[in-house]
Design a protein around this motif. Structure first.
Motif, PDB file in Angstrom:
ATOM      1  N   ASN A  55      -0.837  -6.693  10.815  1.00 54.43           N
ATOM      2  CA  ASN A  55      -1.656  -6.306   9.602  1.00 54.43           C
ATOM      3  C   ASN A  55      -0.804  -6.314   8.547  1.00 54.43           C
ATOM      4  O   ASN A  55      -1.349  -7.054   7.596  1.00 54.43           O
ATOM      5  N   GLU A  56       0.404  -5.883   8.675  1.00 51.84           N
ATOM      6  CA  GLU A  56       1.490  -5.972   7.417  1.00 51.84           C
ATOM      7  C   GLU A  56       2.948  -6.342   7.937  1.00 51.84           C
ATOM      8  O   GLU A  56       3.139  -5.754   8.768  1.00 51.84           O
ATOM      9  N   GLN A  74      -0.222  -9.940   5.143  1.00 49.54           N
ATOM     10  CA  GLN A  74      -0.922  -8.709   4.266  1.00 49.54           C
ATOM     11  C   GLN A  74      -2.409  -8.878   4.799  1.00 49.54           C
ATOM     12  O   GLN A  74      -3.233  -9.726   4.784  1.00 49.54           O
ATOM     13  N   ASN A  75      -2.837  -7.576   5.263  1.00 46.23           N
ATOM     14  CA  ASN A  75      -4.179  -7.273   5.681  1.00 46.23           C
ATOM     15  C   ASN A  75      -4.555  -8.267   6.820  1.00 46.23           C
ATOM     16  O   ASN A  75      -5.715  -8.657   7.073  1.00 46.23           O
ATOM     17  N   GLY A  76      -3.596  -8.543   7.667  1.00 44.72           N
ATOM     18  CA  GLY A  76      -3.989  -9.327   8.932  1.00 44.72           C
ATOM     19  C   GLY A  76      -4.010 -10.819   8.486  1.00 44.72           C
ATOM     20  O   GLY A  76      -4.331 -11.718   9.293  1.00 44.72           O
ATOM     21  N   GLU A  77      -3.521 -11.285   7.330  1.00 45.84           N
ATOM     22  CA  GLU A  77      -3.668 -12.896   7.304  1.00 45.84           C
ATOM     23  C   GLU A  77      -2.486 -13.187   6.312  1.00 45.84           C
ATOM     24  O   GLU A  77      -1.748 -12.457   5.571  1.00 45.84           O
TER      25      GLU A  77
END
Length: 147
Positions: free
Chosen positions: A8-9, A81-84
């Motif tokens: 996720n992070e 960040q935020n899974g991306e």
């Protein structure tokens, strides 16, 4: 097929030559961090045949990119960040490395004065040659092993 969970992070070190992930894990002192670290060894790669991957659930500022660039400037660093993936960092050979390698010249001031900072400067980028700041002893990157 092995499935390692999505971050996720954090950050992912990709395109590590097969078999080198454990030494990178220790060289970057990831074992000292209080976070989740996943090491994937011998993953299939179209580009490399086999590769290693390290996933770290921690902020990127927890790792010294100069040390990583010195170890292997062809490794890809993906910031998550935020899974991306939000950023891909290109590594380069650092102009200076401090306290990563030790001068082997027995007459160098760093051999005599205990506790003196070990500083090596990049003197030939094409040939990837580093030299001791104090005595100009050449460092052979082929036998590299950070302390």
């Amino acid at each position: 097929m092995l499935n390692v969970g999505k971050l996720n992070e954090g950050f992912v070190l990709d395109h590590i030559p097969a078999g080198e992930s454990m030494s990178i894990y220790h060289d970057l002192k990831l074992d000292k961090l209080d976070c989740c670290v996943a090491i994937i060894k011998n993953a299939r790669s179209d580009k490399m045949g086999k590769k290693d991957i390290i996933k770290v659930e921690a902020p990127m500022n927890m790792v010294d990119l100069d040390i990583l660039g010195f170890i292997n400037h062809n490794i890809t660093v993906n910031i998550i960040q935020n899974g991306e993936i939000v950023e891909k960092k290109e590594l380069s050979l650092p102009k200076q490395i401090v306290n990563v390698i030790k001068c082997r010249n027995p007459r160098c001031i760093t051999s005599i004065e205990q506790g003196l900072t070990q500083v090596f400067l990049l003197t030939d980028k094409d040939k990837e040659i580093y030299r001791c700041k104090y005595c100009e002893e050449k460092y052979n990157r082929i036998r590299r092993r950070p302390k």
